[in-house]
Design a protein around this motif. Structure first.
Motif, PDB file in Angstrom:
ATOM      1  N   LEU A  14      -1.661   3.292  11.959  1.00 38.01           N
ATOM      2  CA  LEU A  14      -1.437   4.532  12.729  1.00 38.01           C
ATOM      3  C   LEU A  14      -0.900   5.635  11.811  1.00 38.01           C
ATOM      4  O   LEU A  14      -1.337   6.784  11.868  1.00 38.01           O
ATOM      5  N   LYS A  15       0.029   5.252  10.937  1.00 45.02           N
ATOM      6  CA  LYS A  15       0.607   6.252  10.018  1.00 45.02           C
ATOM      7  C   LYS A  15      -0.457   6.796   9.081  1.00 45.02           C
ATOM      8  O   LYS A  15      -0.500   7.996   8.795  1.00 45.02           O
ATOM      9  N   SER A  16      -1.318   5.901   8.627  1.00 42.05           N
ATOM     10  CA  SER A  16      -2.315   6.352   7.642  1.00 42.05           C
ATOM     11  C   SER A  16      -3.338   7.312   8.278  1.00 42.05           C
ATOM     12  O   SER A  16      -3.924   8.141   7.592  1.00 42.05           O
ATOM     13  N   ILE A  17      -3.517   7.231   9.581  1.00 42.15           N
ATOM     14  CA  ILE A  17      -4.457   8.160  10.239  1.00 42.15           C
ATOM     15  C   ILE A  17      -3.942   9.600  10.133  1.00 42.15           C
ATOM     16  O   ILE A  17      -4.689  10.521   9.811  1.00 42.15           O
ATOM     17  N   VAL A  18      -2.632   9.800  10.393  1.00 43.48           N
ATOM     18  CA  VAL A  18      -2.109  11.181  10.372  1.00 43.48           C
ATOM     19  C   VAL A  18      -1.666  11.611   8.971  1.00 43.48           C
ATOM     20  O   VAL A  18      -1.587  12.803   8.680  1.00 43.48           O
ATOM     21  N   GLY A  19      -1.406  10.641   8.127  1.00 48.72           N
ATOM     22  CA  GLY A  19      -1.008  10.965   6.752  1.00 48.72           C
ATOM     23  C   GLY A  19       0.478  11.267   6.634  1.00 48.72           C
ATOM     24  O   GLY A  19       1.166  11.550   7.623  1.00 48.72           O
ATOM     25  N   LYS A  20       0.940  11.222   5.375  1.00 49.78           N
ATOM     26  CA  LYS A  20       2.356  11.427   5.049  1.00 49.78           C
ATOM     27  C   LYS A  20       2.859  12.754   5.637  1.00 49.78           C
ATOM     28  O   LYS A  20       2.096  13.706   5.732  1.00 49.78           O
ATOM     29  N   ASN A  21       4.100  12.815   6.016  1.00 45.45           N
ATOM     30  CA  ASN A  21       4.742  14.013   6.597  1.00 45.45           C
ATOM     31  C   ASN A  21       4.307  14.317   8.037  1.00 45.45           C
ATOM     32  O   ASN A  21       4.797  15.270   8.627  1.00 45.45           O
ATOM     33  N   ASN A  22       3.388  13.563   8.571  1.00 51.40           N
ATOM     34  CA  ASN A  22       2.921  13.853   9.931  1.00 51.40           C
ATOM     35  C   ASN A  22       3.260  12.733  10.914  1.00 51.40           C
ATOM     36  O   ASN A  22       2.622  12.603  11.956  1.00 51.40           O
ATOM     37  N   TYR A  23       4.223  11.926  10.541  1.00 50.57           N
ATOM     38  CA  TYR A  23       4.756  10.931  11.481  1.00 50.57           C
ATOM     39  C   TYR A  23       6.254  10.804  11.263  1.00 50.57           C
ATOM     40  O   TYR A  23       6.777  11.212  10.207  1.00 50.57           O
ATOM     41  N   ILE A  24       6.948  10.277  12.264  1.00 46.28           N
ATOM     42  CA  ILE A  24       8.379   9.991  12.117  1.00 46.28           C
ATOM     43  C   ILE A  24       8.580   8.536  12.519  1.00 46.28           C
ATOM     44  O   ILE A  24       8.244   8.147  13.648  1.00 46.28           O
ATOM     45  N   ASP A  25       9.080   7.730  11.579  1.00 48.42           N
ATOM     46  CA  ASP A  25       9.345   6.326  11.909  1.00 48.42           C
ATOM     47  C   ASP A  25      10.831   5.997  11.804  1.00 48.42           C
ATOM     48  O   ASP A  25      11.238   4.861  12.026  1.00 48.42           O
ATOM     49  N   ASP A  26      11.620   7.032  11.486  1.00 57.08           N
ATOM     50  CA  ASP A  26      13.053   6.841  11.358  1.00 57.08           C
ATOM     51  C   ASP A  26      13.716   7.276  12.682  1.00 57.08           C
ATOM     52  O   ASP A  26      13.698   8.466  13.026  1.00 57.08           O
ATOM     53  N   ALA A  27      14.276   6.302  13.408  1.00 63.40           N
ATOM     54  CA  ALA A  27      14.814   6.571  14.753  1.00 63.40           C
ATOM     55  C   ALA A  27      15.848   7.705  14.752  1.00 63.40           C
ATOM     56  O   ALA A  27      15.957   8.459  15.714  1.00 63.40           O
ATOM     57  N   SER A  28      16.581   7.860  13.642  1.00 63.48           N
ATOM     58  CA  SER A  28      17.630   8.885  13.625  1.00 63.48           C
ATOM     59  C   SER A  28      17.043  10.302  13.568  1.00 63.48           C
ATOM     60  O   SER A  28      17.748  11.282  13.762  1.00 63.48           O
ATOM     61  N   LYS A  29      15.728  10.405  13.286  1.00 65.96           N
ATOM     62  CA  LYS A  29      15.124  11.749  13.205  1.00 65.96           C
ATOM     63  C   LYS A  29      14.194  12.048  14.387  1.00 65.96           C
ATOM     64  O   LYS A  29      13.435  13.011  14.374  1.00 65.96           O
ATOM     65  N   MET A  30      14.267  11.171  15.405  1.00 62.64           N
ATOM     66  CA  MET A  30      13.303  11.317  16.512  1.00 62.64           C
ATOM     67  C   MET A  30      13.849  12.093  17.701  1.00 62.64           C
ATOM     68  O   MET A  30      13.118  12.368  18.651  1.00 62.64           O
ATOM     69  N   ASP A  31      15.162  12.434  17.636  1.00 59.82           N
ATOM     70  CA  ASP A  31      15.848  12.955  18.831  1.00 59.82           C
ATOM     71  C   ASP A  31      15.078  13.952  19.700  1.00 59.82           C
ATOM     72  O   ASP A  31      14.977  13.783  20.902  1.00 59.82           O
ATOM     73  N   SER A  32      14.519  14.989  19.066  1.00 59.19           N
ATOM     74  CA  SER A  32      13.893  16.055  19.880  1.00 59.19           C
ATOM     75  C   SER A  32      12.636  15.557  20.597  1.00 59.19           C
ATOM     76  O   SER A  32      12.162  16.199  21.531  1.00 59.19           O
ATOM     77  N   PHE A  33      12.099  14.406  20.180  1.00 52.95           N
ATOM     78  CA  PHE A  33      10.907  13.851  20.835  1.00 52.95           C
ATOM     79  C   PHE A  33      11.273  12.831  21.924  1.00 52.95           C
ATOM     80  O   PHE A  33      10.431  12.407  22.687  1.00 52.95           O
ATOM     81  N   LEU A  34      12.547  12.438  21.909  1.00 55.26           N
ATOM     82  CA  LEU A  34      12.964  11.371  22.828  1.00 55.26           C
ATOM     83  C   LEU A  34      13.789  11.883  24.002  1.00 55.26           C
ATOM     84  O   LEU A  34      14.122  11.136  24.915  1.00 55.26           O
ATOM     85  N   ASN A  35      14.146  13.182  23.950  1.00 52.79           N
ATOM     86  CA  ASN A  35      14.950  13.781  25.012  1.00 52.79           C
ATOM     87  C   ASN A  35      14.205  14.989  25.551  1.00 52.79           C
ATOM     88  O   ASN A  35      13.679  15.784  24.774  1.00 52.79           O
ATOM     89  N   ASP A  36      14.192  15.153  26.857  1.00 51.98           N
ATOM     90  CA  ASP A  36      13.466  16.312  27.396  1.00 51.98           C
ATOM     91  C   ASP A  36      14.380  17.528  27.484  1.00 51.98           C
ATOM     92  O   ASP A  36      15.569  17.455  27.188  1.00 51.98           O
TER      93      ASP A  36
END
Ligand SMILES: Cc1cc2nc3c(=O)[nH]c(=O)nc-3n(C[C@H](O)[C@H](O)[C@H](O)COP(=O)(O)OP(=O)(O)OC[C@H]3O[C@@H](n4cnc5c(N)ncnc54)[C@H](O)[C@@H]3O)c2cc1C
Length: 473
Positions: A14-36
């Motif tokens: 999945l990561k390789s489809i979007v390429g480097k810099n276009n995914y977040i796999d580090d939970a500590s950096k996901m906040d704005s995507f996990l809260n509405d």
């Protein structure tokens, strides 16, 4: 493509489809995507993916479908019912459409715009204006919400009375289906009677049937003449009399007709730097806007004469008519900031219902009485798009009350309010959709036949239940 069945390898694919810099796999950096936006819904995610074209989305969805991984399509994350937030399981992938933000074509002669689903609504409005056209969808979150989110929630806003909901502003759609195939229905046709209108399935589906990747929107002529007024009304029934008169006499040039009860205006004056408009307080107000693409429509004098006769009939008791764009914007600021100001007042229970326009006064009277009985010292605020029969209701906890006790009553009072709406042929969700917040209501108020059909459609299109699992149904 060969699809691995090993979880770690799937994630890497999945990561390789979007390429480097276009995914977040580090939970500590996901906040704005996990809260509405409302802060009421939080989730966890395996991975945030930011594809930038439909083929990438198709490849991601194909893999997720094979591996039965849930997908949450996400736009601006401003929906208010939890639809854009992943579940707490941490096993779902979020697909953010933020990089799919290109306007592909504007056809000023055909009055259409073809664009990617991640375009921000205010940018869509600006792009239309740049070529002398208007895209009329307008709502408080327009600086952040995306067109894909607007279409997926069938957003309403302030101009529905004249132009309809988001659904009515679409001619064509491209959608990535749950098996990864791309349905290309990007037609710019105003007439296309060729069997089932499949795009309708995805409009208002809240991401449960597929991912909207592109759309063709309808455009309209730019507004050349406008008249805006805040009118104090003698009672609720009078608001509908004024609405009917304005529709009749303005050649249906009425764009907005927004209700605010007196307590809303008082609170805005108390809580913000907005200035008081009238020298005395009234119980009911409507914000009225007439608009036309004709420069010589003379809407200001038309509005003045309708209001004069409304004063004589005792329908209206006071009014301010904006003399400039700046004054019109000041009046609109009252309505546009209201929701946000109310949300800052403390713990609240809110409703977003619609009823046939004629029955709105009865609904407001019955719902307010019920709220007052239910929570004797709580404060009640009613406002909304009364011209569309859509009322937003806020019930606040009593000052010095116990917040937990108050919020524990949410489901009881919600049922009672929704029962009133249902008895008046209304809906428990006028604008914001079902998401997570209103799933119970859907079960309760949709007919058995409609629910069965909805479930069958979901099962047929998404047999593995990977598209926004757990939302709506
Ligand atoms: C201040 C404020 C004012 C608002 N005013 C109004 C109003 O007047 N009228 C009104 O109707 N609503 C209003 N809303 C709520 C409204 O639903 C959203 O603002 C908007 O329509 C959602 O767009 P979004 O891009 O933020 O979508 P999100 O919140 O990101 O998503 C909403 C839903 O759509 C799905 N989704 C998002 N993008 C896609 C896609 N490309 N394909 C498939 N599914 C997708 C998500 O999975 C989710 O279920 C308001 C919200 C706020 C915060």
């Amino acid at each position: 493509m060969t699809i691995s069945s090993h979880p770690v390898e799937i994630i890497e694919q999945l990561k390789s489809i979007v390429g480097k810099n276009n995914y977040i796999d580090d939970a500590s950096k996901m906040d704005s995507f996990l809260n509405d936006w409302s802060g009421k819904f939080q989730g966890k995610s395996l991975l945030i993916l930011k594809p930038h074209n439909s083929q990438m989305i198709s490849a991601i969805v194909t893999i997720c479908n094979e591996a039965c991984i849930g997908i949450v399509p996400q736009g601006g994350n401003t929906g208010l019912v939890g639809g854009s937030v992943p579940s707490k399981s941490g096993l779902e992938v979020v697909i953010s459409l933020e990089r799919m933000n290109k306007i592909i074509d504007i056809d000023a002669i055909n009055y259409t715009m073809t664009l990617e689903a991640g375009c921000i609504l205010s940018e869509v409005q600006n792009a239309a204006r740049d070529v002398g056209r208007m895209f009329p969808l307008s709502l408080g979150a327009e600086g952040s919400c995306q067109i894909g989110g607007n279409l997926s929630t069938n957003a309403g806003g302030a101009a529905v009375l004249r132009y309809g909901n988001a659904k009515e502003l679409v001619l064509g759609l491209e959608v990535v289906l749950p098996d990864g195939t791309i349905m290309n229905g990007l037609r710019r046709l105003r007439k296309d009677n060729t069997g089932y209108d499949l795009k309708q399935l995805f409009l208002g589906a809240e991401g449960t049937l597929g991912i909207i990747t592109k759309a063709v929107l309808k455009l309209f002529p730019l507004t050349a003449d406008k008249a805006t007024s805040l009118v104090a009304m003698s009672d609720l029934d009078s608001t509908l009399k004024l609405l009917a008169k304005l529709r009749e006499l303005s050649g249906d040039n009425i764009t907005a007709f927004e209700y605010m009860e007196g307590a809303c205006i008082d609170t805005l004056i108390e809580q913000t730097d907005l200035e008081d408009i009238f020298s005395q307080k009234y119980q009911h107000y409507v914000l009225v806007e007439l608009s036309s693409s004709r420069q010589d429509a003379n809407l200001q004098s038309l509005l003045e004469s309708v209001l004069e006769s409304a004063f004589l009939d005792g329908v209206a008791i006071d009014a301010v008519i904006a003399k400039s764009e700046t004054q019109a914007a000041q009046l609109w600021r009252l309505r546009e900031t209201l929701g946000e100001v109310l949300r800052r007042l403390g713990a609240y229970i809110t409703f977003d219902v619609s009823i046939p326009v004629t029955l709105v006064p009865e609904f407001i009277t019955r719902a307010t009485k019920l709220c007052n009985e239910f929570c004797e010292l709580g404060r009640v605020f009613a406002y909304g798009h009364i011209g569309d029969g859509n009322i937003h209701y806020f019930l606040f906890e009593p000052k010095d009350g116990n917040t937990d006790n108050f919020l524990a009553q949410k489901s009881e009072i919600t049922t009672k309010i929704n029962d009133i709406a249902a008895k008046l042929d209304g809906s428990f969700s006028a604008e914001h959709g079902v998401g997570l917040a209103k799933k119970q209501e859907l079960k309760q108020y949709k007919s058995h036949v409609e629910l069965k059909l909805m479930r069958e459609i979901k099962k047929t299109i998404d047999p593995n239940n990977i598209m926004n699992p757990g939302k709506v149904l």
